[in-house]
Motif scaffolding. Structure first.
Motif, PDB file in Angstrom:
ATOM      1  N   THR A  41       0.826  -1.204   0.000  1.00 18.72           N
ATOM      2  CA  THR A  41       0.000   0.000   0.000  1.00 18.72           C
ATOM      3  C   THR A  41       0.866   1.263   0.000  1.00 18.72           C
ATOM      4  O   THR A  41       1.235   1.774  -1.046  1.00 18.72           O
ATOM      5  CB  THR A  41      -0.973  -0.015   1.197  1.00 18.72           C
ATOM      6  OG1 THR A  41      -0.229  -0.233   2.411  1.00 18.72           O
ATOM      7  CG2 THR A  41      -2.009  -1.138   1.045  1.00 18.72           C
ATOM      8  N   PHE A  42       1.260   1.731   1.192  1.00 11.08           N
ATOM      9  CA  PHE A  42       1.971   3.009   1.256  1.00 11.08           C
ATOM     10  C   PHE A  42       3.494   2.885   1.289  1.00 11.08           C
ATOM     11  O   PHE A  42       4.196   3.877   1.118  1.00 11.08           O
ATOM     12  CB  PHE A  42       1.523   3.786   2.506  1.00 11.08           C
ATOM     13  CG  PHE A  42       1.930   3.131   3.816  1.00 11.08           C
ATOM     14  CD1 PHE A  42       3.176   3.399   4.380  1.00 11.08           C
ATOM     15  CD2 PHE A  42       1.070   2.262   4.473  1.00 11.08           C
ATOM     16  CE1 PHE A  42       3.549   2.808   5.580  1.00 11.08           C
ATOM     17  CE2 PHE A  42       1.437   1.667   5.658  1.00 11.08           C
ATOM     18  CZ  PHE A  42       2.676   1.941   6.213  1.00 11.08           C
ATOM     19  N   ASP A  43       4.027   1.686   1.523  1.00 11.26           N
ATOM     20  CA  ASP A  43       5.450   1.531   1.819  1.00 11.26           C
ATOM     21  C   ASP A  43       6.146   0.688   0.754  1.00 11.26           C
ATOM     22  O   ASP A  43       6.673  -0.384   1.026  1.00 11.26           O
ATOM     23  CB  ASP A  43       5.608   0.891   3.204  1.00 11.26           C
ATOM     24  CG  ASP A  43       7.031   0.948   3.736  1.00 11.26           C
ATOM     25  OD1 ASP A  43       7.821   1.746   3.217  1.00 11.26           O
ATOM     26  OD2 ASP A  43       7.334   0.180   4.660  1.00 11.26           O
ATOM     27  N   ASP A  92       1.301   5.335   7.132  1.00 16.70           N
ATOM     28  CA  ASP A  92       2.169   5.987   6.155  1.00 16.70           C
ATOM     29  C   ASP A  92       3.576   6.070   6.726  1.00 16.70           C
ATOM     30  O   ASP A  92       3.825   5.665   7.861  1.00 16.70           O
ATOM     31  CB  ASP A  92       1.637   7.361   5.717  1.00 16.70           C
ATOM     32  CG  ASP A  92       1.687   8.415   6.811  1.00 16.70           C
ATOM     33  OD1 ASP A  92       2.690   8.473   7.557  1.00 16.70           O
ATOM     34  OD2 ASP A  92       0.735   9.200   6.914  1.00 16.70           O
TER      35      ASP A  92
END
Length: 223
Positions: A41-43, A92
């Motif tokens: 997802t964010f990483d 995040d």
């Protein structure tokens, strides 16, 4: 207290302490999916994903080896669990606004595995880093600082690592350790682990990732 059978990598991890072997087994089976989700997802570069956690566990093992060889005792299992969960609930890669959530997640996990309240509470609270006199907490703090090398893995950028923040063998080491040579060795280990993991693909399956990282670690561990 729950006892986890060591079911992971029994054949080729016989050179590492049982505490680390057990932590890696638990991470692979129960915790890595949380960090895999971060990566999906964010990483996307695993700044707070599986790569980060595995490196931190290996760095903690080396710190533990050093302290143990110098008759400085600590409950390394507590540090390992705190390390494995300290970024678990991130959403995040900015400022960690989810430490309390990660702490509670760690606590619930330990209770679900049969650990009593005191162990689960004192272990999960390490994530909050509220007791600077606690060596188990210092382990988490230091490996997180050391793995900041992941942002400076190019050789020309090594000097950008803020080594003054590291407590190990410095003026703020709660154990009283002042071994500068050991301090330099652990910084070099962190840099080596980051450089090696940069050669691995983010898509690498967790078992293979651990295998490769540990095999490299065994070749370069300083203590």
């Amino acid at each position: 207290m729950a006892i986890y059978p060591i079911t992971f990598a029994q054949n080729y991890f016989n050179m590492i302490p049982p505490q680390l072997n057990n932590a890696l087994a638990v991470f692979k089976e129960d915790i890595a999916p949380l960090y895999r989700k971060h990566e999906e997802t964010f990483d996307l570069e695993s700044h707070h994903g599986r790569f980060h956690i595995i490196r931190c566990l290996l760095l903690a093992d080396s710190l533990y080896r050093y302290y143990e060889s110098n008759s400085i005792s600590l409950y390394i299992e507590k540090s390992f669990y705190a390390i494995m969960y300290h970024d678990a609930m991130r959403e995040d890669n900015g400022i960690d606004e989810w430490e309390l959530d990660s702490t509670y997640c760690c606590y619930k996990y330990l209770r679900s595995k049969g650990y009593e309240h005191h162990f689960s509470s004192t272990t999960s609270n390490i994530i909050l880093k509220a007791n600077e006199a606690n060596l188990e907490e210092q382990i988490l703090y230091d490996v997180d600082v050391l793995d900041y090398n992941r942002f400076f893995f190019i050789p020309e950028e090594k000097h950008l690592f803020k080594d003054y923040k590291l407590k190990f063998a410095g003026p703020n080491d709660v154990s009283g350790c002042t071994d500068i040579d050991a301090r330099n060795k652990i910084i070099q280990l962190a840099q080596d682990l980051v450089q090696y993991s940069e050669t691995l693909l983010i898509e690498t399956d967790t078992e293979q990732l651990i295998k490769q990282m540990v095999e490299h670690y065994l070749k370069i561990k300083p203590f």
